[in-house]
Design an enzyme around this catalytic site. Structure first.
Site, PDB file in Angstrom:
ATOM      1  N   ASN A  21       0.842  -1.202   0.000  1.00 22.73           N
ATOM      2  CA  ASN A  21       0.000   0.000   0.000  1.00 22.73           C
ATOM      3  C   ASN A  21       0.876   1.251   0.000  1.00 22.73           C
ATOM      4  O   ASN A  21       1.957   1.279   0.593  1.00 22.73           O
ATOM      5  CB  ASN A  21      -1.007   0.005   1.156  1.00 22.73           C
ATOM      6  CG  ASN A  21      -0.393  -0.231   2.522  1.00 22.73           C
ATOM      7  OD1 ASN A  21       0.593  -0.919   2.664  1.00 22.73           O
ATOM      8  ND2 ASN A  21      -1.012   0.341   3.546  1.00 22.73           N
ATOM      9  N   GLU A  49       0.513   5.232   0.690  1.00 18.34           N
ATOM     10  CA  GLU A  49      -0.364   6.287   1.205  1.00 18.34           C
ATOM     11  C   GLU A  49       0.119   7.665   0.761  1.00 18.34           C
ATOM     12  O   GLU A  49       1.186   7.806   0.152  1.00 18.34           O
ATOM     13  CB  GLU A  49      -0.440   6.166   2.741  1.00 18.34           C
ATOM     14  CG  GLU A  49      -1.060   4.834   3.145  1.00 18.34           C
ATOM     15  CD  GLU A  49      -1.270   4.673   4.649  1.00 18.34           C
ATOM     16  OE1 GLU A  49      -0.754   5.498   5.427  1.00 18.34           O
ATOM     17  OE2 GLU A  49      -1.959   3.713   5.022  1.00 18.34           O
ATOM     18  N   CYS A  58      -4.172   0.731  -2.328  1.00 15.91           N
ATOM     19  CA  CYS A  58      -3.987  -0.521  -1.580  1.00 15.91           C
ATOM     20  C   CYS A  58      -2.917  -1.398  -2.243  1.00 15.91           C
ATOM     21  O   CYS A  58      -2.661  -1.299  -3.449  1.00 15.91           O
ATOM     22  CB  CYS A  58      -5.290  -1.317  -1.564  1.00 15.91           C
ATOM     23  SG  CYS A  58      -6.605  -0.574  -0.592  1.00 15.91           S
ATOM     24  N   GLU A  84      -3.078  -4.585  -2.919  1.00 11.93           N
ATOM     25  CA  GLU A  84      -3.602  -5.519  -3.925  1.00 11.93           C
ATOM     26  C   GLU A  84      -3.675  -4.867  -5.303  1.00 11.93           C
ATOM     27  O   GLU A  84      -3.299  -5.463  -6.315  1.00 11.93           O
ATOM     28  CB  GLU A  84      -5.023  -5.979  -3.540  1.00 11.93           C
ATOM     29  CG  GLU A  84      -5.102  -6.759  -2.243  1.00 11.93           C
ATOM     30  CD  GLU A  84      -5.356  -5.876  -1.022  1.00 11.93           C
ATOM     31  OE1 GLU A  84      -4.799  -4.758  -0.962  1.00 11.93           O
ATOM     32  OE2 GLU A  84      -6.105  -6.317  -0.149  1.00 11.93           O
ATOM     33  N   CYS A 133     -10.313  -4.822   0.387  1.00 12.19           N
ATOM     34  CA  CYS A 133     -11.380  -3.818   0.470  1.00 12.19           C
ATOM     35  C   CYS A 133     -12.288  -3.923  -0.758  1.00 12.19           C
ATOM     36  O   CYS A 133     -11.971  -4.624  -1.728  1.00 12.19           O
ATOM     37  CB  CYS A 133     -10.785  -2.411   0.584  1.00 12.19           C
ATOM     38  SG  CYS A 133     -10.255  -1.711  -0.983  1.00 12.19           S
ATOM     39  N   CYS A 169     -10.698  -3.125  -4.135  1.00 13.40           N
ATOM     40  CA  CYS A 169      -9.768  -4.178  -4.572  1.00 13.40           C
ATOM     41  C   CYS A 169     -10.537  -5.404  -5.050  1.00 13.40           C
ATOM     42  O   CYS A 169     -10.158  -6.036  -6.036  1.00 13.40           O
ATOM     43  CB  CYS A 169      -8.800  -4.545  -3.453  1.00 13.40           C
ATOM     44  SG  CYS A 169      -7.589  -3.241  -3.145  1.00 13.40           S
TER      45      CYS A 169
HETATM   46  N1  THU Z   1      -5.170  -1.425   2.681  1.00 16.88           N
HETATM   47  C1  THU Z   1      -4.651  -2.252   1.745  1.00 16.88           C
HETATM   48  O1  THU Z   1      -3.566  -2.003   1.204  1.00 16.88           O
HETATM   49  N2  THU Z   1      -5.368  -3.339   1.409  1.00 16.88           N
HETATM   50  C2  THU Z   1      -6.540  -3.721   1.983  1.00 16.88           C
HETATM   51  O2  THU Z   1      -7.125  -4.720   1.593  1.00 16.88           O
HETATM   52  C3  THU Z   1      -7.096  -2.938   3.077  1.00 16.88           C
HETATM   53  C4  THU Z   1      -6.438  -1.630   3.345  1.00 16.88           C
HETATM   54  C5  THU Z   1      -4.399  -0.230   3.068  1.00 16.88           C
HETATM   55  C6  THU Z   1      -4.981   1.081   2.653  1.00 16.88           C
HETATM   56  C7  THU Z   1      -4.372   2.006   3.667  1.00 16.88           C
HETATM   57  O3  THU Z   1      -3.087   2.397   3.224  1.00 16.88           O
HETATM   58  C8  THU Z   1      -4.202   1.154   4.904  1.00 16.88           C
HETATM   59  O4  THU Z   1      -4.271  -0.192   4.464  1.00 16.88           O
HETATM   60  C9  THU Z   1      -5.245   1.398   5.975  1.00 16.88           C
HETATM   61  O5  THU Z   1      -6.526   1.292   5.442  1.00 16.88           O
END
Ligand code: THU
Length: 160
Positions: free
Chosen positions: A62, A64, A73, A75, A112, A115
């Site tokens: 991920n 940010e 994310c 994925e 999520c 994704c």
């Molecule tokens: N996140 C992912 O990378 N994948 C997921 O399936 C759930 C959430 C990340 C997004 C964000 O950077 C952090 O986790 C918190 O939500």
């Protein structure tokens, strides 16, 4: 009136040793790459590893951003890269791991909604099921295809 009950099959494993070699290697790569996540705002580092039909494994984390919605994310980072580099190669599986404050989560995390949508479209596009391996230290949950995670889905067919 008609009621329909949906059910999904989830296979649970106690640990990595119970997985086959291919899946176990995929999980290990997801674990290793999770350290590369850029997650200064959530401290939630996610690693994803995607197995392609040609044997390639593509990993992602991920990413940010101070402008929160600009992040992505793990994925989708991995899948978009896989589909960019190998646009004609089906995706067979994706492993997902997460670390909260640098400790791997006990329970597996599910992808999520956004994704799920992207994994589902990749599955539909290649007409080939994508195994979803969700990893926690207490259990590993495996679902055989993305459609199971997104049963009432929106796809290209709905655009016609
Ligand atoms: N996140 C992912 O990378 N994948 C997921 O399936 C759930 C959430 C990340 C997004 C964000 O950077 C952090 O986790 C918190 O939500």
């Amino acid at each position: 009136m008609k009621e329909t009950q949906l059910s999904i099959k989830i296979t649970e494993y106690a640990n990595l040793l119970e997985l086959n070699t291919t899946d176990s290697e995929l999980v290990k790569q997801a674990m290793a790459i999770s350290e590369n996540a850029y997650a200064p705002y959530s401290n939630f580092k996610v690693g994803a590893a995607v197995l392609l039909k040609n044997g390639e494994i593509i990993t992602g984390t991920n990413q940010e951003n101070a402008a929160y919605p600009s992040g992505l994310c793990a994925e989708r980072t991995a899948l978009f890269y896989a589909n960019s580099k190998f646009p004609d190669v089906p995706v067979l599986a994706i492993a997902i791991v997460a670390k909260s404050n640098n400790v791997f989560t006990e329970q597996p995390i599910g992808p999520c909604g956004s994704c799920r949508q992207v994994i589902f479209e990749t599955e539909t596009r290649f007409k080939s099921p994508i195994k979803i391996i969700m990893v926690g230290t207490k259990k590993i949950s495996v679902i055989e295809n993305a459609k199971s995670l997104l049963p009432i889905s929106f796809s290209e067919n709905d655009l016609k």
